[in-house]
Design a protein around this motif. Sequence first.
Motif, PDB file in Angstrom:
ATOM      1  N   PRO A  30       0.810  -1.223   0.000  1.00  0.00           N
ATOM      2  CA  PRO A  30       0.000   0.000   0.000  1.00  0.00           C
ATOM      3  C   PRO A  30       0.847   1.278   0.000  1.00  0.00           C
ATOM      4  N   SER A  31       0.300   2.320  -0.563  1.00  0.00           N
ATOM      5  CA  SER A  31       0.967   3.632  -0.574  1.00  0.00           C
ATOM      6  C   SER A  31      -0.054   4.711  -0.880  1.00  0.00           C
ATOM      7  N   THR A  32       0.089   5.847  -0.244  1.00  0.00           N
ATOM      8  CA  THR A  32      -0.674   7.043  -0.639  1.00  0.00           C
ATOM      9  C   THR A  32       0.277   8.061  -1.259  1.00  0.00           C
ATOM     10  N   ARG A  33       1.279   8.487  -0.457  1.00  0.00           N
ATOM     11  CA  ARG A  33       2.166   9.573  -0.862  1.00  0.00           C
ATOM     12  C   ARG A  33       3.089   9.192  -2.036  1.00  0.00           C
ATOM     13  N   THR A  34       3.838   8.109  -1.871  1.00  0.00           N
ATOM     14  CA  THR A  34       4.906   7.814  -2.839  1.00  0.00           C
ATOM     15  C   THR A  34       4.326   7.564  -4.227  1.00  0.00           C
ATOM     16  N   ARG A  83       7.397  -0.847  -5.690  1.00  0.00           N
ATOM     17  CA  ARG A  83       7.414  -1.032  -4.229  1.00  0.00           C
ATOM     18  C   ARG A  83       7.056  -2.490  -3.945  1.00  0.00           C
ATOM     19  N   HIS A 125      14.313   3.359   0.778  1.00  0.00           N
ATOM     20  CA  HIS A 125      13.220   4.185   0.240  1.00  0.00           C
ATOM     21  C   HIS A 125      13.884   5.484  -0.251  1.00  0.00           C
ATOM     22  N   GLN A 157      12.167   8.922  -0.592  1.00  0.00           N
ATOM     23  CA  GLN A 157      11.796   9.510   0.698  1.00  0.00           C
ATOM     24  C   GLN A 157      13.035  10.133   1.362  1.00  0.00           C
ATOM     25  N   PRO A 168       7.700  10.927   7.867  1.00  0.00           N
ATOM     26  CA  PRO A 168       7.472  10.513   6.477  1.00  0.00           C
ATOM     27  C   PRO A 168       6.004  10.217   6.166  1.00  0.00           C
ATOM     28  N   GLY A 169       5.207   9.943   7.227  1.00  0.00           N
ATOM     29  CA  GLY A 169       3.827   9.549   6.995  1.00  0.00           C
ATOM     30  C   GLY A 169       3.753   8.108   6.535  1.00  0.00           C
TER      31      GLY A 169
HETATM   32  N1   CP Z   1       6.158   7.881   3.261  1.00  0.00           N
HETATM   33  C1   CP Z   1       5.572   6.939   2.500  1.00  0.00           C
HETATM   34  O1   CP Z   1       6.231   6.092   1.921  1.00  0.00           O
HETATM   35  O2   CP Z   1       4.213   7.029   2.452  1.00  0.00           O
HETATM   36  P1   CP Z   1       3.275   6.053   1.592  1.00  0.00           P
HETATM   37  O3   CP Z   1       3.381   4.672   2.195  1.00  0.00           O
HETATM   38  O4   CP Z   1       1.891   6.642   1.738  1.00  0.00           O
HETATM   39  O5   CP Z   1       3.766   6.053   0.186  1.00  0.00           O
END
Ligand code: CP
Length: 360
Positions: free
Chosen positions: A65-69, A118, A151, A154, A302-303
């Motif tokens: 899962p990911s939102t930002r990256t 990822r 990462h 990041q 980093p979230g």
């Molecule tokens: N910081 C980071 O990798 O966030 P995501 O998992 O939302 O991509």
Amino acid sequence: MGSFTGETIMSGWKHDHIIDLATFSLEDYNTVLELADRFKSLPLSGTRKIPALQGKLVATLFFEPSTRTRSSFELAAKNLSADVQSFTPNTSSVNKGETPLDTALTYVAMGADVLVVRHSSTSVPEQLIHSLKEAGAKTSILNGGNGIQSHPSQGLLDLFTLAKFFNPVKPSTETLKGKKITIVGDILHSRVARSNLWALTACGADVFLCGPPSLLPEEFSDFTQTPPPGQKFDPIKNRGKIHIIRSLKEALIESDAVMTLRLQRERMKQNLLSDLNRYHLDYGITHEKLKYCKKEGPVLHPGPVNRGVEISSRLVEDRSICLIEQQISNGISIRMALLYLIATKKSENHLSKAEKGGNK
Ligand code: CP
């Protein structure tokens, strides 16, 4: 973008793929920071795109899962006029038993120039590079996070955010030299911490790691002395030092910046923490604890954030101290720089040419 040309920025760029910051030289870091800062200054809304990657296909293969990256890689690619293809594992042929390598090769056969990948397994990016070489494919791999190893985007966006905080006009590696940066929390399971360790020590920052022994083994003090498998030498001559401090108060004293990390419970093989309230009292970052730092902040994360665990909710919302929003927005500029550098390396499509057609 003034008189600055892509040729000047890109001179010396050697990477076809970006897997781990352990391979980055100081020149590489400065190339990325300089290019990201140029992209950040551009008004890229609406139709005002840079045509640098016109005709290129960027596929985002996120098996975790990911939102930002993922979103910021996709926005970055669109800002550079690339075509973007997303992949969603839940509705894909992964459910019929297809391996990550075969999935990736499927996108290569569809014409992908760059794969942003990822995966929970650390070996996937290197295996992919090997398979691409065997297949004679010219596709580049950009690591969007592999297990606990790395990462890189990041680490670079965190570096850019800190460098820009300390020197908004000219963010460079030099800006971080001699700074004390404290990273707090679940270091053991964090690819973000590992990428930051390579990046920050390369710039000459001293990194103070803080956490309980279950989340921060003593071996981390030697982290940069052990490059990843396959890497023969360290491209950085004089790295900053890594220190391990168990007491948060001591770790924060005279810190120039603090980075706090999410507890990565999905990667813990056993329950390493039974009491989250206790963890927050001992290692959670709050306004009150920041009084030990040189100044109150800056604080990075980093979230995604677990409010009230590794950081207080009030601090997350305090934009004068907490740089989470800037990290997210800087992530787009950094990912534009990375995509630009690897996708144009072979085609010699320099930024100076791109600029002529862009920003109309
Ligand atoms: N910081 C980071 O990798 O966030 P995501 O998992 O939302 O991509």
